[in-house]
Write a protein that holds these residues in place. Structure first.
Motif, PDB file in Angstrom:
ATOM      1  N   TYR A 223       0.830  -1.208   0.000  1.00 38.05           N
ATOM      2  CA  TYR A 223       0.000   0.000   0.000  1.00 38.05           C
ATOM      3  C   TYR A 223       0.866   1.259   0.000  1.00 38.05           C
ATOM      4  CZ  TYR A 223      -4.267  -2.671   1.103  1.00 38.05           C
ATOM      5  OH  TYR A 223      -5.337  -3.523   1.063  1.00 38.05           O
ATOM      6  N   ALA A 224       1.908   1.257   0.836  1.00 39.14           N
ATOM      7  CA  ALA A 224       2.775   2.430   0.960  1.00 39.14           C
ATOM      8  C   ALA A 224       3.533   2.703  -0.332  1.00 39.14           C
ATOM      9  CB  ALA A 224       3.747   2.226   2.122  1.00 39.14           C
ATOM     10  N   VAL A 225       4.019   1.633  -0.984  1.00 39.37           N
ATOM     11  CA  VAL A 225       4.715   1.793  -2.260  1.00 39.37           C
ATOM     12  C   VAL A 225       3.758   2.341  -3.309  1.00 39.37           C
ATOM     13  CG1 VAL A 225       5.827   0.561  -4.167  1.00 39.37           C
ATOM     14  CG2 VAL A 225       6.422   0.005  -1.798  1.00 39.37           C
ATOM     15  N   GLY A 226       2.558   1.775  -3.373  1.00 39.82           N
ATOM     16  CA  GLY A 226       1.573   2.253  -4.340  1.00 39.82           C
ATOM     17  C   GLY A 226       1.207   3.708  -4.131  1.00 39.82           C
ATOM     18  N   ALA A 227       1.084   4.123  -2.873  1.00 38.11           N
ATOM     19  CA  ALA A 227       0.748   5.513  -2.567  1.00 38.11           C
ATOM     20  C   ALA A 227       1.848   6.463  -3.029  1.00 38.11           C
ATOM     21  CB  ALA A 227       0.510   5.674  -1.068  1.00 38.11           C
ATOM     22  N   ASN A 228       3.098   6.067  -2.836  1.00 37.87           N
ATOM     23  CA  ASN A 228       4.210   6.922  -3.246  1.00 37.87           C
ATOM     24  C   ASN A 228       4.356   6.981  -4.761  1.00 37.87           C
ATOM     25  OD1 ASN A 228       6.141   8.075  -0.998  1.00 37.87           O
ATOM     26  ND2 ASN A 228       5.341   6.143  -0.219  1.00 37.87           N
ATOM     27  N   ILE A 229       4.078   5.875  -5.440  1.00 38.12           N
ATOM     28  CA  ILE A 229       4.091   5.894  -6.908  1.00 38.12           C
ATOM     29  C   ILE A 229       3.011   6.836  -7.423  1.00 38.12           C
ATOM     30  CG2 ILE A 229       3.637   4.525  -8.978  1.00 38.12           C
ATOM     31  CD1 ILE A 229       4.871   2.129  -7.559  1.00 38.12           C
ATOM     32  N   THR A 230       1.834   6.749  -6.815  1.00 37.55           N
ATOM     33  CA  THR A 230       0.727   7.617  -7.221  1.00 37.55           C
ATOM     34  C   THR A 230       1.079   9.078  -7.018  1.00 37.55           C
ATOM     35  OG1 THR A 230      -0.901   5.914  -6.683  1.00 37.55           O
ATOM     36  CG2 THR A 230      -1.693   8.187  -6.801  1.00 37.55           C
ATOM     37  N   ARG A 231       1.619   9.382  -5.871  1.00 32.45           N
ATOM     38  CA  ARG A 231       1.927  10.769  -5.534  1.00 32.45           C
ATOM     39  C   ARG A 231       2.998  11.366  -6.439  1.00 32.45           C
ATOM     40  NH1 ARG A 231       4.370  12.984   0.252  1.00 32.45           N
ATOM     41  NH2 ARG A 231       4.540  15.180  -0.360  1.00 32.45           N
ATOM     42  N   ASN A 232       3.994  10.571  -6.807  1.00 31.82           N
ATOM     43  CA  ASN A 232       5.144  11.106  -7.538  1.00 31.82           C
ATOM     44  C   ASN A 232       5.046  10.990  -9.055  1.00 31.82           C
ATOM     45  OD1 ASN A 232       7.482  11.854  -5.477  1.00 31.82           O
ATOM     46  ND2 ASN A 232       6.451  10.042  -4.672  1.00 31.82           N
ATOM     47  N   TYR A 233       4.197  10.079  -9.555  1.00 34.53           N
ATOM     48  CA  TYR A 233       4.169   9.860 -10.997  1.00 34.53           C
ATOM     49  C   TYR A 233       2.793  10.040 -11.639  1.00 34.53           C
ATOM     50  CZ  TYR A 233       8.744   7.819 -10.054  1.00 34.53           C
ATOM     51  OH  TYR A 233      10.041   7.621  -9.652  1.00 34.53           O
ATOM     52  N   LEU A 234       1.762  10.267 -10.837  1.00 40.14           N
ATOM     53  CA  LEU A 234       0.418  10.411 -11.401  1.00 40.14           C
ATOM     54  C   LEU A 234      -0.262  11.687 -10.931  1.00 40.14           C
ATOM     55  CD1 LEU A 234      -0.788   6.696 -10.966  1.00 40.14           C
ATOM     56  CD2 LEU A 234      -0.114   7.818 -13.103  1.00 40.14           C
ATOM     57  N   ASP A 235       0.518  12.700 -10.725  1.00 39.03           N
ATOM     58  CA  ASP A 235      -0.015  13.954 -10.194  1.00 39.03           C
ATOM     59  C   ASP A 235      -0.995  14.618 -11.156  1.00 39.03           C
ATOM     60  OD1 ASP A 235       0.005  16.012  -8.093  1.00 39.03           O
ATOM     61  OD2 ASP A 235       0.945  17.279  -9.625  1.00 39.03           O
ATOM     62  N   ASN A 236      -0.825  14.385 -12.455  1.00 43.22           N
ATOM     63  CA  ASN A 236      -1.673  15.027 -13.462  1.00 43.22           C
ATOM     64  C   ASN A 236      -2.887  14.194 -13.856  1.00 43.22           C
ATOM     65  OD1 ASN A 236      -0.026  13.084 -14.653  1.00 43.22           O
ATOM     66  ND2 ASN A 236      -0.084  14.086 -16.663  1.00 43.22           N
ATOM     67  N   VAL A 237      -3.114  13.077 -13.167  1.00 43.41           N
ATOM     68  CA  VAL A 237      -4.230  12.189 -13.489  1.00 43.41           C
ATOM     69  C   VAL A 237      -5.315  12.326 -12.430  1.00 43.41           C
ATOM     70  CG1 VAL A 237      -4.889   9.801 -14.009  1.00 43.41           C
ATOM     71  CG2 VAL A 237      -2.559  10.582 -14.485  1.00 43.41           C
ATOM     72  N   THR A 238      -6.567  12.334 -12.851  1.00 37.27           N
ATOM     73  CA  THR A 238      -7.668  12.504 -11.907  1.00 37.27           C
ATOM     74  C   THR A 238      -7.740  11.305 -10.949  1.00 37.27           C
ATOM     75  OG1 THR A 238      -9.296  11.383 -13.308  1.00 37.27           O
ATOM     76  CG2 THR A 238      -9.001  13.765 -13.626  1.00 37.27           C
ATOM     77  N   PRO A 239      -8.188  11.528  -9.707  1.00 35.60           N
ATOM     78  CA  PRO A 239      -8.288  10.428  -8.739  1.00 35.60           C
ATOM     79  C   PRO A 239      -9.160   9.275  -9.220  1.00 35.60           C
ATOM     80  CG  PRO A 239      -8.492  12.538  -7.617  1.00 35.60           C
ATOM     81  CD  PRO A 239      -8.507  12.828  -9.084  1.00 35.60           C
ATOM     82  N   VAL A 240     -10.267   9.601  -9.890  1.00 33.27           N
ATOM     83  CA  VAL A 240     -11.155   8.543 -10.386  1.00 33.27           C
ATOM     84  C   VAL A 240     -10.446   7.709 -11.461  1.00 33.27           C
ATOM     85  CG1 VAL A 240     -13.290   8.044 -11.621  1.00 33.27           C
ATOM     86  CG2 VAL A 240     -13.271   9.774  -9.833  1.00 33.27           C
ATOM     87  N   ALA A 241      -9.690   8.370 -12.340  1.00 34.86           N
ATOM     88  CA  ALA A 241      -8.959   7.650 -13.383  1.00 34.86           C
ATOM     89  C   ALA A 241      -7.887   6.758 -12.773  1.00 34.86           C
ATOM     90  CB  ALA A 241      -8.330   8.636 -14.362  1.00 34.86           C
ATOM     91  N   ILE A 242      -7.218   7.244 -11.729  1.00 30.06           N
ATOM     92  CA  ILE A 242      -6.197   6.438 -11.049  1.00 30.06           C
ATOM     93  C   ILE A 242      -6.842   5.200 -10.422  1.00 30.06           C
ATOM     94  CG2 ILE A 242      -4.576   6.368  -9.111  1.00 30.06           C
ATOM     95  CD1 ILE A 242      -4.099   9.368  -9.607  1.00 30.06           C
ATOM     96  N   THR A 243      -7.936   5.439  -9.709  1.00 31.57           N
ATOM     97  CA  THR A 243      -8.621   4.325  -9.047  1.00 31.57           C
ATOM     98  C   THR A 243      -9.156   3.320 -10.066  1.00 31.57           C
ATOM     99  OG1 THR A 243      -9.297   5.812  -7.261  1.00 31.57           O
ATOM    100  CG2 THR A 243     -10.471   3.728  -7.441  1.00 31.57           C
ATOM    101  N   ALA A 244      -9.850   3.838 -11.078  1.00 30.48           N
ATOM    102  CA  ALA A 244     -10.441   2.959 -12.085  1.00 30.48           C
ATOM    103  C   ALA A 244      -9.366   2.219 -12.870  1.00 30.48           C
ATOM    104  CB  ALA A 244     -11.325   3.768 -13.030  1.00 30.48           C
ATOM    105  N   GLY A 245      -8.357   2.951 -13.329  1.00 30.99           N
ATOM    106  CA  GLY A 245      -7.313   2.336 -14.135  1.00 30.99           C
ATOM    107  C   GLY A 245      -6.553   1.260 -13.388  1.00 30.99           C
TER     108      GLY A 245
END
Length: 298
Positions: free
Chosen positions: A166-188
């Motif tokens: 979970y912690a690794v996934g959260a850091n990947i999201t924060r650092n590499y998906l900043d320009n993607v909407t939360p719904v798109a991140i969750t859905a994708g």
């Protein structure tokens, strides 16, 4: 925090605490791999609706599918399987307490690999949290010989590895998906993870075995409500009150899980488990650097 935010906060805490109850009910009948993979597949199917509704979400997934694959593996597929293995012998309340260590692990990973500096308070919280985990996992204090706990070092280790995911996934999201909407991140991430997990679900499904209605309800509810819908609520909460205060939900989930485990499953915690749980939650509180008074009044 408005009354609406508080209502979402408490509702989400309840929904996520139920996931540990669902594990304890469904895993013995489905098996760990089948239950975890079905959870991912059902969550992915649910989120597919949100992808179909908005073009922006589809575009975000197409442009970032490689990173979203990593998020899906570390934030869903792998942790769900590890928690399913742990749920065979670890109480729902203890699982929820171990899950509360995610913010501490996330802070450590961010500081070590992404150069985010931790404050002295966060470092203190991390150390205290580690002490709590040691108490909770101590073979001499809280091991398999404790009949009421029904836990062991290896299953609890699975849960901690899930938290690392979970912690690794959260850091990947924060650092590499900043320009993607939360719904798109969750859905994708969930849709991609469900594609990966579908063969496992088909292969590991207990064909020919009679599955109770309670177990079926558990796997459906954990996939649809405690995963897909819950993540939508979480995205809304992050948007409304910010990620730091939203993450503090990990402090509330164990309270619900322990109460529900006692009421629904007849689970009990012994003294070392309670001590370790309190220490972990206190360490998490410090690592989050939140003020309960400010959170409620702002």
């Amino acid at each position: 925090m408005t009354n609406r935010d508080l209502m979402i906060f408490l509702t989400l805490s309840f929904m996520w605490s139920l996931s540990f109850i669902f594990y304890r009910i469904g895993v013995p009948e489905f098996g760990s791999l089948a239950f975890a993979s079905l959870r991912v597949v059902l969550a992915g199917l649910t989120m597919l609706v949100f992808v179909l509704l908005k073009k922006k979400n589809r575009q975000g997934i197409r442009d970032n599918w490689k990173v979203l694959t990593l998020v899906g593996l570390f934030s869903a597929a792998i942790p769900f399987m590890l928690f399913a293995f742990a749920a065979r012998s670890v109480n729902a309340g203890v699982l929820a307490v171990l899950n509360a260590s995610v913010p501490m692990m996330s802070g450590f990973i961010a500081s070590t690999f992404f150069k985010d500096r931790l404050s002295k308070k966060q470092i203190l919280g991390l150390v205290i949290g580690i002490v709590g985990v040691v108490i909770l996992m101590s073979e001499s204090l809280f091991g398999e010989q404790s009949g009421t706990s029904g836990s062991g070092l290896l299953p609890m280790g699975y849960a901690l590895l899930a938290c690392v995911g979970y912690a690794v996934g959260a850091n990947i999201t924060r650092n590499y998906l900043d320009n993607v909407t939360p719904v798109a991140i969750t859905a994708g991430s969930l849709i991609i993870a469900s594609v990966i997990m579908l063969p496992i679900a088909l292969y590991e499904f207990p064909y020919g075995k009679s599955i109770s209605l309670t177990a079926w309800v558990s796997v459906i509810c954990i996939g649809v409500f405690s995963t897909a819908i819950a993540l939508i609520f979480m995205n809304q909460l992050i948007k409304s009150i910010g990620p730091m205060r939203a993450t503090s939900i990990t402090l509330v989930i164990p309270i619900f899980a322990i109460i529900l485990g006692y009421l629904l499953l007849g689970e009990a915690l012994d003294t070392p488990a309670i001590i370790g749980s309190v220490v972990i939650l206190f360490g998490t509180y410090l690592s989050l650097e939140i003020s309960i008074k400010k959170m409620l009044t702002s």
